[in-house]
Design a protein around this motif. Structure first.
Motif, PDB file in Angstrom:
ATOM      1  N   TYR A   1      21.836  26.656   9.548  1.00  0.00           N
ATOM      2  CA  TYR A   1      21.372  27.051  10.878  1.00  0.00           C
ATOM      3  C   TYR A   1      21.415  25.871  11.844  1.00  0.00           C
ATOM      4  CZ  TYR A   1      19.734  31.556   9.131  1.00  0.00           C
ATOM      5  OH  TYR A   1      19.676  32.819   8.612  1.00  0.00           O
TER       6      TYR A   1
ATOM      7  N   GLU B   1       3.471  28.899   3.725  1.00  0.00           N
ATOM      8  CA  GLU B   1       4.215  30.096   3.307  1.00  0.00           C
ATOM      9  C   GLU B   1       4.434  31.033   4.492  1.00  0.00           C
ATOM     10  OE1 GLU B   1       5.765  30.880   0.580  1.00  0.00           O
ATOM     11  OE2 GLU B   1       5.225  28.972  -0.352  1.00  0.00           O
TER      12      GLU B   1
ATOM     13  N   LEU C   1      13.336  26.815   8.664  1.00  0.00           N
ATOM     14  CA  LEU C   1      12.486  25.983   7.826  1.00  0.00           C
ATOM     15  C   LEU C   1      12.632  26.395   6.370  1.00  0.00           C
ATOM     16  CD1 LEU C   1      10.313  23.739   8.222  1.00  0.00           C
ATOM     17  CD2 LEU C   1       8.603  25.563   8.161  1.00  0.00           C
ATOM     18  N   GLU C   2      12.759  25.425   5.488  1.00  0.00           N
ATOM     19  CA  GLU C   2      12.861  25.710   4.070  1.00  0.00           C
ATOM     20  C   GLU C   2      12.297  24.547   3.267  1.00  0.00           C
ATOM     21  OE1 GLU C   2      16.971  26.210   3.197  1.00  0.00           O
ATOM     22  OE2 GLU C   2      17.426  24.065   3.267  1.00  0.00           O
ATOM     23  N   ARG C   3      11.991  24.833   2.000  1.00  0.00           N
ATOM     24  CA  ARG C   3      11.493  23.789   1.109  1.00  0.00           C
ATOM     25  C   ARG C   3      12.652  23.019   0.499  1.00  0.00           C
ATOM     26  NH1 ARG C   3       6.118  23.996  -0.393  1.00  0.00           N
ATOM     27  NH2 ARG C   3       5.001  25.922   0.128  1.00  0.00           N
ATOM     28  N   GLN C   4      12.422  21.755   0.281  1.00  0.00           N
ATOM     29  CA  GLN C   4      13.390  20.932  -0.421  1.00  0.00           C
ATOM     30  C   GLN C   4      12.907  20.820  -1.857  1.00  0.00           C
ATOM     31  OE1 GLN C   4      13.855  16.976   1.028  1.00  0.00           O
ATOM     32  NE2 GLN C   4      15.520  16.457  -0.357  1.00  0.00           N
ATOM     33  N   GLU C   5      13.426  21.698  -2.692  1.00  0.00           N
ATOM     34  CA  GLU C   5      12.947  21.765  -4.075  1.00  0.00           C
ATOM     35  C   GLU C   5      13.400  20.575  -4.898  1.00  0.00           C
ATOM     36  OE1 GLU C   5      10.846  23.841  -4.929  1.00  0.00           O
ATOM     37  OE2 GLU C   5      10.932  25.323  -3.333  1.00  0.00           O
TER      38      GLU C   5
ATOM     39  N   LEU D   1       7.216  29.539   6.559  1.00  0.00           N
ATOM     40  CA  LEU D   1       8.512  29.684   5.889  1.00  0.00           C
ATOM     41  C   LEU D   1       9.043  31.112   5.988  1.00  0.00           C
ATOM     42  CD1 LEU D   1       7.752  27.553   2.704  1.00  0.00           C
ATOM     43  CD2 LEU D   1       9.428  27.006   4.470  1.00  0.00           C
TER      44      LEU D   1
ATOM     45  N   ASN E   1      16.975  23.937   7.642  1.00  0.00           N
ATOM     46  CA  ASN E   1      18.123  24.559   7.000  1.00  0.00           C
ATOM     47  C   ASN E   1      19.405  24.023   7.621  1.00  0.00           C
ATOM     48  OD1 ASN E   1      20.293  26.787   6.826  1.00  0.00           O
ATOM     49  ND2 ASN E   1      18.781  27.407   5.292  1.00  0.00           N
TER      50      ASN E   1
ATOM     51  N   PRO F   1      13.348  31.040  10.030  1.00  0.00           N
ATOM     52  CA  PRO F   1      14.510  30.881   9.139  1.00  0.00           C
ATOM     53  C   PRO F   1      15.066  29.463   9.110  1.00  0.00           C
ATOM     54  CG  PRO F   1      15.147  31.989  11.167  1.00  0.00           C
ATOM     55  CD  PRO F   1      13.667  31.873  11.213  1.00  0.00           C
TER      56      PRO F   1
ATOM     57  N   LEU G   1       9.433  19.707   3.191  1.00  0.00           N
ATOM     58  CA  LEU G   1      10.077  20.681   4.070  1.00  0.00           C
ATOM     59  C   LEU G   1      11.300  20.056   4.718  1.00  0.00           C
ATOM     60  CD1 LEU G   1       6.839  21.992   5.831  1.00  0.00           C
ATOM     61  CD2 LEU G   1       7.939  22.929   3.789  1.00  0.00           C
ATOM     62  N   ARG G   2      12.242  20.908   5.091  1.00  0.00           N
ATOM     63  CA  ARG G   2      13.428  20.416   5.779  1.00  0.00           C
ATOM     64  C   ARG G   2      13.999  21.530   6.657  1.00  0.00           C
ATOM     65  NH1 ARG G   2      17.929  20.143   0.891  1.00  0.00           N
ATOM     66  NH2 ARG G   2      18.039  22.402   0.485  1.00  0.00           N
TER      67      ARG G   2
END
Length: 474
Positions: free
Chosen positions: A305, A38, A47-51, A41, A302, A45, A299-300
């Motif tokens: 960006y 967290e 880095l983001e979760r792959q929901e 994340l 973005n 910017p 994680l993936r």
């Protein structure tokens, strides 16, 4: 001395930031890992979760799992490739693997996970009863003061004299008034609340039961001989009370049915949930280990960006991009290492999975380290606060390791198996003639397992089993 130039060869281990991150992630528990991710994340910017990682068109195979590729431990080699092709920047997502599946049955049970039962505290329960009583305002205030003075078990730990002295002098409250208020409180539910000792708590519960010979004997034991009952000194109890075995047995059962902690049922639950890191199932006669998909963070990078960075090479996001790539790779490697260690443990503890604790074999960290080519410190990090879900329950990976005891046949027996044998023998013993530690040692010796009496006592205490004199019944 004249200055001179000398050539010297030496070796040293350099802990790169990527290697330090890999080691730190490896030793974190699942909850700590989520908290750490967290922070990343929020700070990065890119880095983001792959929901939504499964598309509706993709069929789901409950039996097969894409096992992650075996990766060398970063903590051992300290080598990570820094130069990689940047052509993937235009891809829609770069994911930290999809290793493992855990009974993802979409049956709607998840809707109930956030529903919590409303709990009522002991104080609220007692004050609600106080509101229904016809008491004077002064008595009502005194009872409320006593309720506030109770501990979590429902006991009044302060004396009435101390409570009266702690109240304002202008009220002129005498201990006798508090005694009357205490009698009101002791008639509240749960029965036994407001007691000052365990003896008084049990006596209050016996008073509300129907009068008979068993209750009379139980009240006599609780009032005068509770210490003898606690030490299971039944011959002296029979001598002092003049009862026979049947009467004493009935009174003993009645006292054991009472609740010495009446307020504990209203204590706020401190439930701690464990998310297993790996899941073990038996399929077609083989034990298979999979990473728990619920514990695996996806994680993936973005994509927006990443496309901007691909067009503008001089952007200030290059450093954060590298950090995001490192994190994704290290998270994947963390679960790869956990999976490898779990697979090695399952291969050596198949008998435990098939037959239980009595079949647990001796296992040390060094054995797994040699098989996987890792260091013992790495195995120690992997097995600490990492959990395995099996048909026999959820266990920390460290549970499968233990010391060994030599047998007469030249083999070895694990301490876990010995504890299981002790538990079995004690559960099957005759209540009137329980086994002593020496007798248990002799029985194990007859089975070829040489264990000293002191070791038996240590294992018995670890199992929270009382000594022989406290296990004896009438």
């Amino acid at each position: 001395m004249k200055p001179s130039l000398q050539l010297k060869l030496s070796q040293h281990l350099a802990l790169t930031p990527q290697l330090q991150q890999s080691i730190r992630l490896l030793q974190l528990s699942t909850l700590e890992l989520e908290q750490e991710l967290e922070k990343y994340l929020l700070d990065n910017p890119l880095l983001e979760r792959q929901e939504d990682y499964r598309t509706p068109e993709t069929p789901r195979d409950e039996g097969n799992v894409d096992a992650p590729a075996e990766a060398g431990a970063a903590a051992e080699q300290g080598e990570h490739s820094q130069a990689e092709d940047d052509s993937w920047l235009g891809d829609q997502a770069v994911t930290a693997g999809s290793s493992g599946s855990f009974d993802d049955d979409d049956d709607g049970d998840g809707d109930y996970q956030n529903i919590q039962a409303a709990t009522v505290s002991l104080r609220e329960h007692l004050l609600a009863q106080l509101g229904l009583m016809t008491l004077s305002d002064r008595d009502r205030v005194l009872v409320r003061c006593l309720v506030e003075a109770l501990d979590d078990d429902g006991y009044l730990t302060q004396s009435l004299t101390e409570l009266s002295e702690a109240m304002p002098e202008e009220l002129e409250i005498a201990p006798e008034e508090l005694q009357i208020a205490l009698r009101h409180l002791q008639h509240f539910d749960p029965t036994g609340v407001g007691a000052r000792t365990a003896q008084e708590c049990l006596a209050l519960q016996l008073e509300v039961l129907p009068a008979d010979q068993t209750r009379s004997l139980a009240m006599q034991i609780v009032g005068q001989h509770l210490e003898l009952l606690a030490s299971h000194d039944f011959p002296r109890l029979k001598k002092h009370t003049g009862c026979d075995d049947d009467a004493l047995r009935a009174a003993h059962l009645l006292i054991c049915s009472l609740n010495p902690r009446p307020g504990a049922a209203y204590a706020s639950p401190d439930t701690r949930y464990i998310t297993p890191d790996v899941v073990v199932r038996k399929m077609r006669g083989q034990w298979l280990v999979n990473v728990n998909s619920d514990a695996f963070p996806r994680l993936r990078i973005n994509s927006l960006y990443a496309q901007i960075l691909a067009r503008q090479r001089g952007s200030g996001l290059a450093g954060q991009l590298q950090e995001a790539r490192w994190l994704i790779r290290n998270v994947q490697q963390r679960f790869d290492t956990i999976l490898r260690v779990a697979q090695a443990i399952v291969e050596r503890q198949r008998q435990f999975l098939d037959h239980g604790e009595v079949a647990m074999r001796p296992l040390v960290l060094r054995e797994i380290a040699e098989v996987l080519g890792l260091h013992e410190s790495t195995i120690s990090r992997v097995t600490t606060q990492k959990y395995m879900a099996t048909p026999r329950g959820i266990f920390e990976l460290k549970y499968f390791f233990g010391s060994h005891v030599s047998t007469d046949a030249g083999g070895a027996c694990s301490a876990t198996a010995i504890r299981a044998l002790i538990k079995q023998m004690i559960s099957a013993e005759e209540p009137r003639k329980p086994l002593s530690d020496s007798q248990i040692s002799e029985v194990l010796g007859q089975q070829g397992i040489v264990v000293a009496r002191r070791t038996i006592a240590k294992y018995r205490e670890a199992l929270s089993i009382p000594p022989v004199n406290l296990r004896k019944s009438i």
